[in-house]
Design a protein around this motif. Structure first.
Motif, PDB file in Angstrom:
ATOM      1  N   ALA A 102      30.207  24.424  41.641  1.00 24.42           N
ATOM      2  CA  ALA A 102      30.854  25.601  42.230  1.00 24.42           C
ATOM      3  C   ALA A 102      31.190  26.630  41.158  1.00 24.42           C
ATOM      4  O   ALA A 102      31.080  27.849  41.383  1.00 24.42           O
ATOM      5  CB  ALA A 102      32.122  25.176  42.972  1.00 24.42           C
ATOM      6  N   PHE A 103      31.608  26.160  39.982  1.00 21.46           N
ATOM      7  CA  PHE A 103      31.939  27.054  38.871  1.00 21.46           C
ATOM      8  C   PHE A 103      30.720  27.889  38.475  1.00 21.46           C
ATOM      9  O   PHE A 103      30.803  29.119  38.336  1.00 21.46           O
ATOM     10  CB  PHE A 103      32.437  26.232  37.691  1.00 21.46           C
ATOM     11  CG  PHE A 103      32.842  27.037  36.485  1.00 21.46           C
ATOM     12  CD1 PHE A 103      34.139  27.489  36.340  1.00 21.46           C
ATOM     13  CD2 PHE A 103      31.917  27.334  35.487  1.00 21.46           C
ATOM     14  CE1 PHE A 103      34.519  28.232  35.216  1.00 21.46           C
ATOM     15  CE2 PHE A 103      32.287  28.068  34.367  1.00 21.46           C
ATOM     16  CZ  PHE A 103      33.586  28.518  34.238  1.00 21.46           C
TER      17      PHE A 103
ATOM     18  N   LEU B  20      37.276  36.648  38.638  1.00 24.32           N
ATOM     19  CA  LEU B  20      37.940  36.031  37.491  1.00 24.32           C
ATOM     20  C   LEU B  20      39.003  35.039  37.960  1.00 24.32           C
ATOM     21  O   LEU B  20      39.103  33.926  37.418  1.00 24.32           O
ATOM     22  CB  LEU B  20      38.576  37.110  36.619  1.00 24.32           C
ATOM     23  CG  LEU B  20      39.173  36.656  35.285  1.00 24.32           C
ATOM     24  CD1 LEU B  20      38.109  35.986  34.416  1.00 24.32           C
ATOM     25  CD2 LEU B  20      39.781  37.856  34.552  1.00 24.32           C
ATOM     26  N   GLN B  21      39.769  35.411  38.961  1.00 26.53           N
ATOM     27  CA  GLN B  21      40.792  34.511  39.489  1.00 26.53           C
ATOM     28  C   GLN B  21      40.158  33.292  40.153  1.00 26.53           C
ATOM     29  O   GLN B  21      40.703  32.181  40.077  1.00 26.53           O
ATOM     30  CB  GLN B  21      41.691  35.251  40.484  1.00 26.53           C
ATOM     31  CG  GLN B  21      42.621  36.262  39.843  1.00 26.53           C
ATOM     32  CD  GLN B  21      43.478  35.641  38.745  1.00 26.53           C
ATOM     33  OE1 GLN B  21      44.056  34.561  38.912  1.00 26.53           O
ATOM     34  NE2 GLN B  21      43.568  36.326  37.609  1.00 26.53           N
ATOM     35  N   GLN B  22      39.017  33.482  40.797  1.00 26.44           N
ATOM     36  CA  GLN B  22      38.314  32.356  41.410  1.00 26.44           C
ATOM     37  C   GLN B  22      37.878  31.353  40.344  1.00 26.44           C
ATOM     38  O   GLN B  22      38.005  30.138  40.526  1.00 26.44           O
ATOM     39  CB  GLN B  22      37.102  32.859  42.197  1.00 26.44           C
ATOM     40  CG  GLN B  22      36.439  31.798  43.068  1.00 26.44           C
ATOM     41  CD  GLN B  22      35.323  32.372  43.915  1.00 26.44           C
ATOM     42  OE1 GLN B  22      35.047  33.581  43.882  1.00 26.44           O
ATOM     43  NE2 GLN B  22      34.677  31.518  44.682  1.00 26.44           N
TER      44      GLN B  22
ATOM     45  N   THR C 160      32.950  12.463  40.540  1.00 31.65           N
ATOM     46  CA  THR C 160      32.296  13.033  41.719  1.00 31.65           C
ATOM     47  C   THR C 160      32.882  14.397  42.064  1.00 31.65           C
ATOM     48  O   THR C 160      32.160  15.361  42.302  1.00 31.65           O
ATOM     49  CB  THR C 160      32.427  12.086  42.924  1.00 31.65           C
ATOM     50  OG1 THR C 160      31.827  10.827  42.606  1.00 31.65           O
ATOM     51  CG2 THR C 160      31.723  12.668  44.145  1.00 31.65           C
ATOM     52  N   GLU C 161      34.226  14.478  42.073  1.00 35.69           N
ATOM     53  CA  GLU C 161      34.892  15.748  42.366  1.00 35.69           C
ATOM     54  C   GLU C 161      34.609  16.770  41.264  1.00 35.69           C
ATOM     55  O   GLU C 161      34.352  17.940  41.541  1.00 35.69           O
ATOM     56  CB  GLU C 161      36.409  15.521  42.491  1.00 35.69           C
ATOM     57  CG  GLU C 161      37.244  16.784  42.666  1.00 35.69           C
ATOM     58  CD  GLU C 161      37.029  17.484  43.996  1.00 35.69           C
ATOM     59  OE1 GLU C 161      37.580  18.591  44.184  1.00 35.69           O
ATOM     60  OE2 GLU C 161      36.310  16.938  44.856  1.00 35.69           O
ATOM     61  N   TYR C 162      34.641  16.301  40.021  1.00 37.46           N
ATOM     62  CA  TYR C 162      34.387  17.221  38.911  1.00 37.46           C
ATOM     63  C   TYR C 162      32.976  17.776  38.984  1.00 37.46           C
ATOM     64  O   TYR C 162      32.753  18.969  38.736  1.00 37.46           O
ATOM     65  CB  TYR C 162      34.595  16.518  37.564  1.00 37.46           C
ATOM     66  CG  TYR C 162      34.487  17.473  36.405  1.00 37.46           C
ATOM     67  CD1 TYR C 162      35.614  18.139  35.935  1.00 37.46           C
ATOM     68  CD2 TYR C 162      33.260  17.767  35.822  1.00 37.46           C
ATOM     69  CE1 TYR C 162      35.526  19.051  34.898  1.00 37.46           C
ATOM     70  CE2 TYR C 162      33.156  18.678  34.784  1.00 37.46           C
ATOM     71  CZ  TYR C 162      34.287  19.315  34.326  1.00 37.46           C
ATOM     72  OH  TYR C 162      34.181  20.239  33.312  1.00 37.46           O
ATOM     73  N   HIS C 163      32.021  16.929  39.327  1.00 40.68           N
ATOM     74  CA  HIS C 163      30.632  17.388  39.426  1.00 40.68           C
ATOM     75  C   HIS C 163      30.502  18.487  40.477  1.00 40.68           C
ATOM     76  O   HIS C 163      29.846  19.515  40.244  1.00 40.68           O
ATOM     77  CB  HIS C 163      29.727  16.213  39.778  1.00 40.68           C
ATOM     78  CG  HIS C 163      28.286  16.579  39.946  1.00 40.68           C
ATOM     79  ND1 HIS C 163      27.494  17.009  38.905  1.00 40.68           N
ATOM     80  CD2 HIS C 163      27.487  16.610  41.047  1.00 40.68           C
ATOM     81  CE1 HIS C 163      26.274  17.268  39.343  1.00 40.68           C
ATOM     82  NE2 HIS C 163      26.249  17.033  40.633  1.00 40.68           N
ATOM     83  N   ALA C 164      31.137  18.291  41.632  1.00 42.77           N
ATOM     84  CA  ALA C 164      31.087  19.304  42.693  1.00 42.77           C
ATOM     85  C   ALA C 164      31.736  20.603  42.231  1.00 42.77           C
ATOM     86  O   ALA C 164      31.225  21.703  42.506  1.00 42.77           O
ATOM     87  CB  ALA C 164      31.776  18.776  43.951  1.00 42.77           C
TER      88      ALA C 164
END
Length: 231
Positions: free
Chosen positions: A141-142, A113-115, A133-137
């Protein structure tokens, strides 16, 4: 100090074939390896400072994911999934996402949950910076974190195999389908429902998020088709 990580440093930090695979995926997403292009194994081996063995192993894995296609006596090419195929993947993804949301609301641990919350903060920062680009990565990951938190290795493998086929469509949905403006709010609501231990709401929101992603995919596809027609 230069914060840019070189391909060689990436390769040294991970198992070679998986690192090569991740780097080829990045090259495809950023357009350095465009759809339809034949992939030059020799050029990639020289670029990464490796033999052709890890390149071939990575390309086999990418073929299994549906990102590239191998043609007999011609080589390996970057593949674009058709809109019909992408819709079929989304049919499955919506079902799996609902299951993931329900299961996590029932049993997610505090570390996971914290992650997720940490990723949300970074996604908000990327949104403010308009760094797609960063948001897509971070978005990838999410969702990887969500599925891994369920603790079912078969589910994780199946989910990743399916969603890798949607990489280009998901990026276009953010940039051309209007997803960049609303995606982070959808993620926040999902995490809130999971933290509230509400399986019905978490499942519904995660399924709706997948459906919204599908709609953004179609919006982006329509936009591309309109631009092609005008040109």
């Amino acid at each position: 100090m230069n914060a840019t990580v070189s391909p060689l440093e990436i390769l040294q930090a991970h198992s070679l074939p998986s690192a090569v695979q991740a780097e080829i995926e990045r090259l495809i997403l950023c357009g350095d390896l465009p759809v339809g292009q034949r992939i030059n194994e020799v050029a990639l081996a020289e670029r990464f400072g490796t033999s052709r063995g890890p390149i071939r192993e990575a390309l086999r894995a990418l073929e299994e994911c549906g990102i590239v296609r191998a043609e007999r006596n011609r080589g390996v090419f970057v593949r674009e999934v058709t809109l019909v195929e992408a819709d079929e993947v989304y049919d499955l993804r919506e079902v799996l996402d609902e299951f993931i949301g329900r299961r996590l609301a029932e049993r997610i641990n505090e570390a996971s949950l914290q992650q997720l919350k940490t990723l949300l903060v970074r996604m908000q920062e990327a949104t403010r910076a308009k760094d797609v680009t960063e948001y897509h990565a971070l978005n990838l990951a999410f969702h990887d974190t969500l599925v891994d938190a369920v603790g079912n290795s078969h589910l994780s493998a199946t989910y990743r195999r399916l969603t890798k086929e949607l990489l280009l469509y998901r990026l276009r949905g953010l940039t051309q389908g209007g997803g960049f403006a609303v995606s982070v709010a959808e993620h926040q609501a999902i995490v809130a429902a999971i933290e509230a231990r509400d399986p019905t709401k978490a499942g519904r929101l995660l399924r709706a998020h997948a459906a919204d992603s599908r709609a953004r995919m179609h919006k982006a596809a329509d936009s591309r088709a309109a631009r092609t027609t005008r040109s």
